[in-house]
Design a protein around this motif. Structure first.
Motif, PDB file in Angstrom:
ATOM      1  N   GLU A 147     -69.872 -47.730  27.224  1.00 29.80           N
ATOM      2  CA  GLU A 147     -70.923 -47.803  26.035  1.00 29.80           C
ATOM      3  C   GLU A 147     -72.072 -46.885  26.568  1.00 29.80           C
ATOM      4  N   SER A 148     -71.964 -46.123  27.493  1.00 32.43           N
ATOM      5  CA  SER A 148     -73.168 -44.977  27.765  1.00 32.43           C
ATOM      6  C   SER A 148     -72.689 -43.799  26.757  1.00 32.43           C
ATOM      7  N   GLY A 149     -71.505 -43.536  26.504  1.00 34.19           N
ATOM      8  CA  GLY A 149     -71.157 -42.453  25.664  1.00 34.19           C
ATOM      9  C   GLY A 149     -71.343 -41.104  26.144  1.00 34.19           C
ATOM     10  N   ALA A 150     -71.656 -41.208  27.700  1.00 30.31           N
ATOM     11  CA  ALA A 150     -72.025 -39.890  28.258  1.00 30.31           C
ATOM     12  C   ALA A 150     -70.769 -38.957  28.648  1.00 30.31           C
ATOM     13  N   SER A 151     -70.713 -37.936  28.555  1.00 28.53           N
ATOM     14  CA  SER A 151     -69.678 -36.901  28.796  1.00 28.53           C
ATOM     15  C   SER A 151     -69.790 -36.446  30.117  1.00 28.53           C
ATOM     16  N   ARG A 152     -68.806 -36.925  31.114  1.00 22.15           N
ATOM     17  CA  ARG A 152     -69.388 -36.620  32.511  1.00 22.15           C
ATOM     18  C   ARG A 152     -67.782 -37.004  33.315  1.00 22.15           C
ATOM     19  N   LEU A 153     -67.701 -36.281  34.331  1.00 21.62           N
ATOM     20  CA  LEU A 153     -66.520 -36.459  35.106  1.00 21.62           C
ATOM     21  C   LEU A 153     -66.155 -38.121  35.437  1.00 21.62           C
ATOM     22  N   GLU A 154     -65.090 -38.264  35.156  1.00 22.73           N
ATOM     23  CA  GLU A 154     -64.419 -39.439  35.677  1.00 22.73           C
ATOM     24  C   GLU A 154     -64.313 -39.387  37.313  1.00 22.73           C
ATOM     25  N   ILE A 155     -64.911 -40.354  37.884  1.00 22.19           N
ATOM     26  CA  ILE A 155     -64.934 -40.363  39.368  1.00 22.19           C
ATOM     27  C   ILE A 155     -63.691 -41.263  39.971  1.00 22.19           C
ATOM     28  N   CYS A 156     -62.760 -40.599  40.552  1.00 21.07           N
ATOM     29  CA  CYS A 156     -61.654 -41.457  41.081  1.00 21.07           C
ATOM     30  C   CYS A 156     -61.587 -41.223  42.629  1.00 21.07           C
ATOM     31  N   ALA A 157     -60.952 -42.215  43.350  1.00 18.85           N
ATOM     32  CA  ALA A 157     -60.928 -42.183  44.661  1.00 18.85           C
ATOM     33  C   ALA A 157     -59.418 -42.506  45.165  1.00 18.85           C
ATOM     34  N   LEU A 158     -59.283 -42.036  46.475  1.00 16.40           N
ATOM     35  CA  LEU A 158     -57.954 -42.148  47.200  1.00 16.40           C
ATOM     36  C   LEU A 158     -58.299 -42.197  48.575  1.00 16.40           C
ATOM     37  N   SER A 159     -57.679 -42.978  49.109  1.00 18.14           N
ATOM     38  CA  SER A 159     -57.792 -43.068  50.744  1.00 18.14           C
ATOM     39  C   SER A 159     -56.143 -42.712  51.223  1.00 18.14           C
ATOM     40  N   LEU A 160     -55.992 -41.938  51.980  1.00 17.84           N
ATOM     41  CA  LEU A 160     -54.603 -41.495  52.649  1.00 17.84           C
ATOM     42  C   LEU A 160     -54.107 -42.751  53.569  1.00 17.84           C
ATOM     43  N   PRO A 161     -52.797 -43.079  53.488  1.00 21.03           N
ATOM     44  CA  PRO A 161     -52.304 -44.004  54.309  1.00 21.03           C
ATOM     45  C   PRO A 161     -52.258 -43.629  55.823  1.00 21.03           C
ATOM     46  N   ASP A 162     -51.850 -44.535  56.743  1.00 24.87           N
ATOM     47  CA  ASP A 162     -51.515 -44.304  58.170  1.00 24.87           C
ATOM     48  C   ASP A 162     -52.520 -43.731  58.769  1.00 24.87           C
ATOM     49  N   GLY A 163     -53.929 -43.772  58.395  1.00 23.13           N
ATOM     50  CA  GLY A 163     -54.907 -42.870  59.089  1.00 23.13           C
ATOM     51  C   GLY A 163     -55.034 -41.418  59.048  1.00 23.13           C
ATOM     52  N   LEU A 164     -54.285 -40.754  58.242  1.00 18.88           N
ATOM     53  CA  LEU A 164     -54.086 -39.615  58.168  1.00 18.88           C
ATOM     54  C   LEU A 164     -55.100 -38.737  57.509  1.00 18.88           C
ATOM     55  N   ASP A 165     -55.531 -37.875  57.863  1.00 22.19           N
ATOM     56  CA  ASP A 165     -56.398 -36.641  57.125  1.00 22.19           C
ATOM     57  C   ASP A 165     -55.550 -35.746  56.197  1.00 22.19           C
ATOM     58  N   PRO A 166     -55.947 -35.255  55.063  1.00 21.47           N
ATOM     59  CA  PRO A 166     -55.431 -34.597  54.177  1.00 21.47           C
ATOM     60  C   PRO A 166     -54.167 -33.414  54.991  1.00 21.47           C
ATOM     61  N   ALA A 167     -55.038 -32.587  56.192  1.00 21.25           N
ATOM     62  CA  ALA A 167     -53.935 -31.651  56.575  1.00 21.25           C
ATOM     63  C   ALA A 167     -52.860 -32.338  57.331  1.00 21.25           C
ATOM     64  N   GLU A 168     -53.010 -33.496  58.142  1.00 23.96           N
ATOM     65  CA  GLU A 168     -52.073 -34.192  58.909  1.00 23.96           C
ATOM     66  C   GLU A 168     -50.843 -34.639  57.841  1.00 23.96           C
ATOM     67  N   PHE A 169     -51.507 -35.214  56.707  1.00 26.84           N
ATOM     68  CA  PHE A 169     -50.541 -35.734  55.558  1.00 26.84           C
ATOM     69  C   PHE A 169     -49.766 -34.596  54.965  1.00 26.84           C
ATOM     70  N   ILE A 170     -50.151 -33.578  54.603  1.00 30.61           N
ATOM     71  CA  ILE A 170     -49.408 -32.420  54.204  1.00 30.61           C
ATOM     72  C   ILE A 170     -48.433 -32.056  55.226  1.00 30.61           C
ATOM     73  N   GLU A 171     -48.843 -31.805  56.520  1.00 34.92           N
ATOM     74  CA  GLU A 171     -47.788 -31.465  57.585  1.00 34.92           C
ATOM     75  C   GLU A 171     -46.736 -32.553  57.732  1.00 34.92           C
ATOM     76  N   ALA A 172     -46.995 -33.783  57.686  1.00 35.45           N
ATOM     77  CA  ALA A 172     -45.959 -34.849  57.968  1.00 35.45           C
ATOM     78  C   ALA A 172     -45.127 -35.194  56.830  1.00 35.45           C
ATOM     79  N   ARG A 173     -45.753 -34.887  55.529  1.00 34.96           N
ATOM     80  CA  ARG A 173     -45.048 -35.352  54.456  1.00 34.96           C
ATOM     81  C   ARG A 173     -44.784 -34.397  53.334  1.00 34.96           C
ATOM     82  N   GLY A 174     -45.472 -33.185  53.095  1.00 32.99           N
ATOM     83  CA  GLY A 174     -45.516 -32.127  52.420  1.00 32.99           C
ATOM     84  C   GLY A 174     -46.211 -32.563  51.236  1.00 32.99           C
TER      85      GLY A 174
END
Length: 619
Positions: free
Chosen positions: A331-358
């Motif tokens: 309803e706001s009609g505002a043009s702004r970024l859509e804010i999304c969120a993601l929590s990585l599984p197994d307690g991993l941070d992004p660097a660890e996740f990429i190293e483990a899973r690619g």
């Protein structure tokens, strides 16, 4: 007061700015007498409840409760600081403001600080790449173990800080002064002695949007504390407005329309090396609205907030929910970024996740990021046992709190219906519960930490509990009395006894009344702006309260003041009488005598109340 800007100059800018003309640049206003009305620019509404008073030069929205002067409006509409608002309006009014000796460095001095930071980054990088020592060998082994070897140190200008004043002496040899190094926060001073701020750490230069170094982050290589040591705030570095990697990520953000935000230097580098080159990181703070404003200049579609899977990452998810407001609704009609969120599984941070899973697995995770609202709801529901009635009841209270800031929107009602299905509850019951909630006002401090203030329109009881109509009315009368007093200082002086003796039901109201009395006691000629400025320095919500006097009335301010004072006095008498009755009942239950004459006092107050009710002012 803006640091370095005198009160006289602030007043000159305020007097030179036509608040109606300023707000009319963005909000269509219609005149009604000396007041102008329009739809609030800060929340969605169909019926105008946003008032601009040309005589007092203040604005107030009777829908969302926000209010203030020209500076407050510009700060909120453009998301800028008070000094920035003063300077912008001074430019518009062609007023030269004189900033004091503590107003900060000139542009030439800021360039000097950037030069120091760039020279420091080069020194640290040269240490890592060319110097052989126990410390540099350990630094290279650490980076290699974190998959940050090869050409990565060169691409990201990584370095090593040896400490022991090697940097200090090097910068002196280049012609930089000790006090300049301290101001750039690469050197610290104690008892007249100077030493390098960073020592025996792997160094990550922090660049501004143009790629110039403005600060540093240092990572210890062993198990010491603090693990990460960041530059402190400086004239060229403000954590809540800078993102690590923004200079390298801006092109990819523009081409994809997407920004990925994580929480660590090594995570950003790992994401970029995996081909995800639109990634940046916050710098020891939560994501701020200033960050979002910066990212929106480069990413046009979406912001994905990527949380670590550990406990700290989970706490960060809760802080991110502050970004749920009216602006995210269709309803706001505002043009702004859509804010999304993601929590990585197994307690991993992004660097660890990429190293483990690619990299491919990481891209799949990013594609599955949920809208922040859905993400927050799922997270809250997962904390409760939904197999029991008690667990479902607690989950409802917890999850509806997320929807409270947008409770009137179609989006919130749609989610409320979905929540009802998940919790096996009647849809109407959930919608009714949502309608009772009043959202807290949220704001962020300079370091990105989020805090809240209770709404000035309808102070909220504990989540899910509605205040009685009598209490709502009492709080409304208190607000109107304070607003009228601030907008009519001479009336406030005449009613100083009421300001001093009223039994305030909101501690913020009590504080504001004390501030008004303090200002008027030292300056009988104080203006409305003086009272609001003083109160706002104590409570951020004061401007909203003090601009909320009655929207319109056929009565004079004196008549309205008389009515409000009378109603407050009646309420205070009723409260005192109720307290005496309670004490007498306790004495009776305990078989004690009324040695303090409580009954006689009760009779006296009751007679006073009866008389007050008979002479009640008609509003």
């Amino acid at each position: 007061m803006a640091r370095g800007i005198s009160q006289d100059d602030i007043q000159k800018v305020r007097d030179a700015t036509d608040i109606v003309a300023l707000i009319s640049e963005r909000v269509p206003l219609k005149q009604r007498g000396h007041e102008f009305w329009g739809c609030c620019p800060f929340h969605h509404e169909k019926t105008p409840s946003f008032k601009v008073d040309s005589s007092s030069q203040f604005w107030h929205c009777f829908g969302c409760g926000e209010g203030g002067d020209v500076f407050g409006y510009l700060m909120k509409i453009e998301d800028i600081s008070f000094p920035e608002a003063v300077r912008e309006l001074a430019d518009k009014a062609h007023i030269d403001i004189q900033e004091g000796e503590y107003s900060g460095p000139t542009q030439n001095q800021k360039k000097r600080l950037r030069d120091i930071c760039n020279a420091t980054a080069d020194f640290y990088h040269n240490q890592l790449m060319r110097v052989r020592s126990k410390g540099t060998d350990e630094a290279r082994r650490y980076l290699s173990g974190r998959k940050l070897g090869g050409d990565i140190p060169k691409k990201w200008n990584l370095g090593y800080a040896p400490g022991r004043n090697h940097l200090f002496n090097h910068l002196l040899s280049l012609g930089f002064k000790a006090d300049e190094m301290v101001q750039a926060n690469v050197v610290v001073s104690s008892s007249g002695k100077y030493r390098d701020r960073f020592y025996e750490r792997v160094m990550f230069p922090i660049n501004d949007i143009s790629g110039e170094c403005i600060a540093f982050g240092g990572r210890i290589m062993g198990d010491g504390q603090p693990k990460y040591l960041n530059s402190q705030e400086t004239p060229i570095f403000h954590k809540s407005q800078v993102l690590y990697g923004i200079d390298k990520a801006k092109s990819a953000m523009a081409s994809t329309g997407i920004a990925v935000v994580c929480e660590g230097y090594t995570d950003v580098i790992a994401l970029h090396e995996a081909g995800i080159r639109n990634a940046v990181a916050t710098l020891g703070t939560s994501l701020t609205r200033q960050h979002i404003r910066l990212l929106s200049r480069h990413a046009s579609k979406k912001l994905i907030y990527l949380f670590d899977g550990d406990e700290a990452g989970q706490r960060a998810t809760e802080r991110a929910l502050q970004f749920i407001d009216d602006a995210i609704t269709p309803e706001s009609g505002a043009s702004r970024l859509e804010i999304c969120a993601l929590s990585l599984p197994d307690g991993l941070d992004p660097a660890e996740f990429i190293e483990a899973r690619g990299a491919e697995a990481m891209n799949e995770q990013l594609e599955g990021a949920q809208p922040l609202l859905a993400f927050g709801i799922e997270r809250r529901l997962s904390k409760h046992d939904l197999s029991s009635a008690e667990g479902r009841s607690r989950a409802l209270v917890d999850v509806l709190d997320i929807l409270a800031p947008i409770k009137s929107s179609i989006l919130a009602k749609d989610y409320a219906v979905k929540i009802a299905g998940r919790l096996h509850m009647r849809e109407q019951d959930v919608l009714d519960q949502l309608a009772t909630l009043s959202a807290p006002k949220r704001y962020q401090s300079e370091d990105g930490r989020e805090a809240s203030r209770t709404s000035t329109v309808a102070r909220s009881a504990p989540t899910g509990i509605r205040l009685s109509k009598a209490e709502q009315n009492r709080l409304r009368i208190e607000r109107e009395f304070l607003g009228l007093a601030a907008q009519n200082p001479l009336l406030a002086i005449a009613r100083a006894d009421a300001l001093e003796n009223t039994i305030w039901h909101d501690p913020i109201h009590s504080d504001i009344a004390k501030v008004i009395l303090e200002v008027l006691s030292t300056n009988l000629a104080a203006k409305t702006a003086d009272l609001i400025d003083a109160a706002s320095s104590k409570h951020r919500v004061a401007a909203s309260i003090l601009t909320s006097a009655a929207a319109s009335s056929d009565l004079t301010p004196d008549q309205i003041m008389e009515y409000l004072v009378h109603e407050l006095a009646i309420g205070d008498l009723e409260e005192k009488i109720a307290g005496l009755k309670s004490k007498l009942a306790t004495l009776e239950d305990e078989g004690k005598s009324d040695d303090d004459g409580l009954f006689a006092e009760l009779v006296r107050l009751q007679a006073h109340l009866n008389s007050a009710r008979k002479s009640r002012v008609v509003s």
